[in-house]
Enzyme design. Structure first.
Site, PDB file in Angstrom:
ATOM      1  N   ARG A 142      85.675  31.270  66.577  1.00 50.33           N
ATOM      2  CA  ARG A 142      84.681  31.855  67.477  1.00 50.33           C
ATOM      3  C   ARG A 142      85.366  32.425  68.702  1.00 50.33           C
ATOM      4  O   ARG A 142      86.399  31.925  69.156  1.00 50.33           O
ATOM      5  CB  ARG A 142      83.695  30.771  67.934  1.00 50.33           C
ATOM      6  N   ARG A 158      89.023  48.579  65.404  1.00 44.43           N
ATOM      7  CA  ARG A 158      89.722  49.559  64.556  1.00 44.43           C
ATOM      8  C   ARG A 158      90.791  50.290  65.356  1.00 44.43           C
ATOM      9  O   ARG A 158      91.904  50.503  64.877  1.00 44.43           O
ATOM     10  CB  ARG A 158      88.733  50.557  63.956  1.00 44.43           C
ATOM     11  N   CYS A 207      79.032  44.768  62.981  1.00 43.33           N
ATOM     12  CA  CYS A 207      78.403  44.582  64.292  1.00 43.33           C
ATOM     13  C   CYS A 207      76.928  44.263  64.103  1.00 43.33           C
ATOM     14  O   CYS A 207      76.283  44.775  63.191  1.00 43.33           O
ATOM     15  CB  CYS A 207      78.519  45.840  65.137  1.00 43.33           C
ATOM     16  N   GLU A 230      72.595  40.167  69.032  1.00 41.96           N
ATOM     17  CA  GLU A 230      72.157  38.784  69.238  1.00 41.96           C
ATOM     18  C   GLU A 230      70.640  38.746  69.374  1.00 41.96           C
ATOM     19  O   GLU A 230      70.027  39.720  69.826  1.00 41.96           O
ATOM     20  CB  GLU A 230      72.763  38.221  70.529  1.00 41.96           C
ATOM     21  N   ARG A 242      80.311  38.720  71.234  1.00 41.51           N
ATOM     22  CA  ARG A 242      80.784  37.533  70.519  1.00 41.51           C
ATOM     23  C   ARG A 242      81.501  37.977  69.247  1.00 41.51           C
ATOM     24  O   ARG A 242      81.210  39.032  68.696  1.00 41.51           O
ATOM     25  CB  ARG A 242      79.615  36.626  70.151  1.00 41.51           C
ATOM     26  N   TYR A 256      87.209  31.941  74.583  1.00 42.26           N
ATOM     27  CA  TYR A 256      86.092  32.352  75.432  1.00 42.26           C
ATOM     28  C   TYR A 256      86.658  32.889  76.737  1.00 42.26           C
ATOM     29  O   TYR A 256      87.286  32.156  77.495  1.00 42.26           O
ATOM     30  CB  TYR A 256      85.135  31.177  75.674  1.00 42.26           C
ATOM     31  N   ARG A 296      79.916  27.705  75.000  1.00 44.64           N
ATOM     32  CA  ARG A 296      80.336  26.607  74.132  1.00 44.64           C
ATOM     33  C   ARG A 296      81.407  25.792  74.811  1.00 44.64           C
ATOM     34  O   ARG A 296      82.581  25.849  74.457  1.00 44.64           O
ATOM     35  CB  ARG A 296      80.859  27.146  72.797  1.00 44.64           C
TER      36      ARG A 296
END
Length: 120
Positions: free
Chosen positions: A7, A63, A74, A77, A89, A107, A115
């Site tokens: 993640r 890319r 893609c 959210e 994210r 992160y 998180r």
């Protein structure tokens, strides 16, 4: 070798394609560095953005940094009230010899609040 998911997240100051590219490249480079990954180790990457980011696709930035052979996707959210704005994210699927506890989730730019249990 095992297949693992890693993640990551980052945030940008405003919806701007240049800022998105800078943040996505920084995120992917740091995630790959922290986990000793090369492009050929990546199986696929899913990017999500909050609905306030529409200037570009994060995959275009990936890319452009040389991940053109990696399947990239893609999505948006879900718009949860009071969620962190302008957030990108990633979920990276890769092959690695690391076990789950050795994976370094990444992160950046204030997103560790998403998180705290995973942020390193």
């Amino acid at each position: 070798m095992s297949v693992r998911g890693i993640r990551g997240a980052t945030q940008i100051e405003r919806d701007d394609a240049g800022l998105m590219q800078e943040a996505v490249v920084e995120l992917m480079e740091e995630l790959m560095r922290a986990n000793s990954l090369k492009a050929e180790d990546l199986i696929s990457v899913i990017f999500t953005v909050t609905n306030d980011l529409t200037s570009d696709f994060p995959a275009a930035s990936a890319r452009a940094m040389g991940l053109g052979n990696v399947p990239l996707l893609c999505s948006t959210e879900i718009p949860v009230p009071n969620s962190l704005p302008r957030t990108i994210r990633s979920l990276v699927h890769c092959e690695t010899s690391r076990n789950q506890k050795q994976i370094a989730h990444t992160y950046l730019r204030g997103t560790s609040v998403l998180r705290k249990d995973l942020a390193q």
